[in-house]
Design an enzyme around this catalytic site. Structure first.
Site, PDB file in Angstrom:
ATOM      1  N   ARG A   1       0.860  -1.183   0.000  1.00  0.00           N
ATOM      2  CA  ARG A   1       0.000   0.000   0.000  1.00  0.00           C
ATOM      3  C   ARG A   1       0.896   1.233   0.000  1.00  0.00           C
ATOM      4  O   ARG A   1       1.919   1.273   0.707  1.00  0.00           O
ATOM      5  CB  ARG A   1      -0.890   0.045   1.249  1.00  0.00           C
ATOM      6  CG  ARG A   1      -2.095  -0.869   1.208  1.00  0.00           C
ATOM      7  CD  ARG A   1      -3.150  -0.400   0.222  1.00  0.00           C
ATOM      8  NE  ARG A   1      -4.334  -1.252   0.212  1.00  0.00           N
ATOM      9  CZ  ARG A   1      -4.525  -2.284  -0.604  1.00  0.00           C
ATOM     10  NH1 ARG A   1      -3.606  -2.602  -1.507  1.00  0.00           N
ATOM     11  NH2 ARG A   1      -5.622  -3.004  -0.553  1.00  0.00           N
TER      12      ARG A   1
ATOM     13  N   GLU B   1      -4.033   7.370  -5.392  1.00  0.00           N
ATOM     14  CA  GLU B   1      -4.131   6.731  -6.716  1.00  0.00           C
ATOM     15  C   GLU B   1      -5.395   7.193  -7.423  1.00  0.00           C
ATOM     16  O   GLU B   1      -6.406   7.409  -6.751  1.00  0.00           O
ATOM     17  CB  GLU B   1      -4.148   5.207  -6.553  1.00  0.00           C
ATOM     18  CG  GLU B   1      -2.855   4.693  -5.941  1.00  0.00           C
ATOM     19  CD  GLU B   1      -2.886   3.198  -5.623  1.00  0.00           C
ATOM     20  OE1 GLU B   1      -3.880   2.527  -5.944  1.00  0.00           O
ATOM     21  OE2 GLU B   1      -1.918   2.714  -5.029  1.00  0.00           O
TER      22      GLU B   1
ATOM     23  N   HIS C   1      -0.957  -0.063  -9.901  1.00  0.00           N
ATOM     24  CA  HIS C   1      -1.644  -0.953  -8.940  1.00  0.00           C
ATOM     25  C   HIS C   1      -2.207  -2.197  -9.638  1.00  0.00           C
ATOM     26  O   HIS C   1      -3.421  -2.376  -9.739  1.00  0.00           O
ATOM     27  CB  HIS C   1      -2.761  -0.188  -8.210  1.00  0.00           C
ATOM     28  CG  HIS C   1      -3.167  -0.856  -6.914  1.00  0.00           C
ATOM     29  ND1 HIS C   1      -3.594  -0.161  -5.811  1.00  0.00           N
ATOM     30  CD2 HIS C   1      -3.214  -2.165  -6.548  1.00  0.00           C
ATOM     31  CE1 HIS C   1      -3.891  -1.010  -4.833  1.00  0.00           C
ATOM     32  NE2 HIS C   1      -3.662  -2.230  -5.268  1.00  0.00           N
TER      33      HIS C   1
HETATM   34  C1  8YV Z   1      -6.939  -4.969  -5.569  1.00  0.00           C
HETATM   35  C2  8YV Z   1      -5.265  -5.004  -3.850  1.00  0.00           C
HETATM   36  O1  8YV Z   1      -7.744  -6.000  -5.180  1.00  0.00           O
HETATM   37  O2  8YV Z   1      -6.118  -7.018  -3.062  1.00  0.00           O
HETATM   38  C3  8YV Z   1      -5.692  -5.902  -2.775  1.00  0.00           C
HETATM   39  O3  8YV Z   1      -5.635  -5.492  -1.601  1.00  0.00           O
HETATM   40  O4  8YV Z   1      -4.741  -3.989  -3.601  1.00  0.00           O
HETATM   41  C4  8YV Z   1      -5.521  -5.352  -5.268  1.00  0.00           C
HETATM   42  O5  8YV Z   1      -5.336  -6.672  -5.550  1.00  0.00           O
HETATM   43  C5  8YV Z   1      -7.165  -4.680  -6.963  1.00  0.00           C
HETATM   44  O6  8YV Z   1      -6.605  -3.461  -7.237  1.00  0.00           O
HETATM   45  C6  8YV Z   1      -8.634  -4.674  -7.327  1.00  0.00           C
HETATM   46  O7  8YV Z   1      -9.295  -3.605  -6.823  1.00  0.00           O
END
Ligand code: 8YV
Length: 322
Positions: free
Chosen positions: A241, A270, A289
């Site tokens: 993150r 983002e 991302h």
């Molecule tokens: C998001 C992610 O799921 O799983 C997470 O925590 O940050 C990513 O895999 C993806 O961007 C879909 O929203």
């Protein structure tokens, strides 16, 4: 006939999921601005029994309090830092998430980023596309860095951290890690990982890869002080993150060449635009991302998100529950 449960998706998911959900529920899919504006979400959630959300939807106390009928929140992500878990639990709202299925995809991307920033792949691609490759390089020009022989520092040795370590070990590297708890000896053994303090991790690593979840405790944990401990020749990689790193401190460290480079999949805010400072730096690899973003993984995530919601609404045990 019993009234159908009402559910809300803050964004469209795969068609097979929608078709399945529509068989059972009264489904509303938000189709406007992304993320769904808070006011609209607060209004739409009022009569809903279930919610499917994404990591950029802030499911805070206002949203949860507005969802008077909410029984289950199912997030299409492994991260759940966007949900007020404490309040949801207090209100006996079940929370589902999607760990495990995205471990390999995220670890693959992490290794890709490491190799990219070390061997300057994206930089070379830009150079060619922009017509800046003017002559055949000599022995000292455009050199990168080998992975072999380097010390890899894994911050957060959970599922993804371990998958990264296991992928990198065959490259001939030394693995050190920092984690809340020490792993069992058997788990440490296969990537030959050694537990160190966070300071040692930053001081001794040639490549640091971040795999801790975001929380109040980990907010900007990678700050000027930790960055200042890194070797000048070291690289920082983040697929976790954005807010785990103090972004302005990182920009400063990169600008002043206090570290060699960074590869980032996640950012403080983002999406980032082309004016962001990171885009001005050749020694930074940027991706939007996409840690979990392979067709196969995203389909599995969608399936689990749907199953978690269904199970939650049936008051059954979720596949993956926060
Ligand atoms: C998001 C992610 O799921 O799983 C997470 O925590 O940050 C990513 O895999 C993806 O961007 C879909 O929203």
């Amino acid at each position: 006939m019993k009234n159908k449960f009402k559910i809300l998706l803050t964004r469209k998911l795969h068609d097979f999921v929608l078709r399945e959900l529509e068989k059972k529920y009264d489904v509303t899919v938000h189709s406007g601005k992304i993320p769904m504006p808070k006011k609209i979400l607060m209004k739409k959630i009022q009569d809903k029994d279930g919610l499917i959300c994404f990591p950029y939807d802030m499911i805070d106390s206002d949203i949860i309090k507005s969802g008077k009928k909410l029984k289950c929140i199912s997030t299409y992500s492994v991260g759940f830092d966007h949900i007020d878990v404490k309040l949801a639990k207090k209100r006996r709202i079940k929370i589902g998430y999607t760990p495990e299925v995205l471990t390999d995809a995220t670890a693959d991307l992490t290794v890709t980023l490491i190799l990219d920033v070390l061997r300057r792949v994206s930089e070379g691609d830009r150079m060619i596309r922009e017509g800046r490759w003017k002559e055949i390089f000599g022995a000292y020009d455009y050199v990168g860095t080998d992975v072999k022989g380097k010390t890899i520092g894994i911050l957060g040795m959970g599922r993804i951290g371990m998958a990264v370590a296991k992928r990198l070990y065959p490259f001939g590297v030394k693995i050190i890690y920092h984690n809340r708890n020490r792993l069992s000896k058997t788990r440490e053994k296969s990537p030959h990982a050694k537990l160190v303090t966070i300071n040692t991790l930053f001081k001794s690593s040639d490549i640091i890869s971040i795999h801790i979840p975001y929380s109040k405790e980990t907010h900007e944990i990678v700050d000027e002080k930790l960055l200042g401990k890194m070797k000048k020749s070291a690289f920082l990689v983040n697929t976790s993150r954005g807010k785990i790193i103090n972004e302005s401190n990182l920009i400063k460290a990169l600008k002043q060449r206090k570290i060699s480079g960074a590869a980032l999949d996640v950012f403080r805010n983002e999406p980032i635009g082309k004016k962001h400072m990171f885009t001005k730096m050749e020694n930074v690899v940027l991706v939007p991302h996409i840690g979990s973003s392979s067709k196969e993984t995203r389909e599995k995530m969608a399936e689990i998100t749907m199953m978690n919601l269904k199970l939650g609404l049936d008051r059954k045990k979720l596949l993956y529950s926060v």
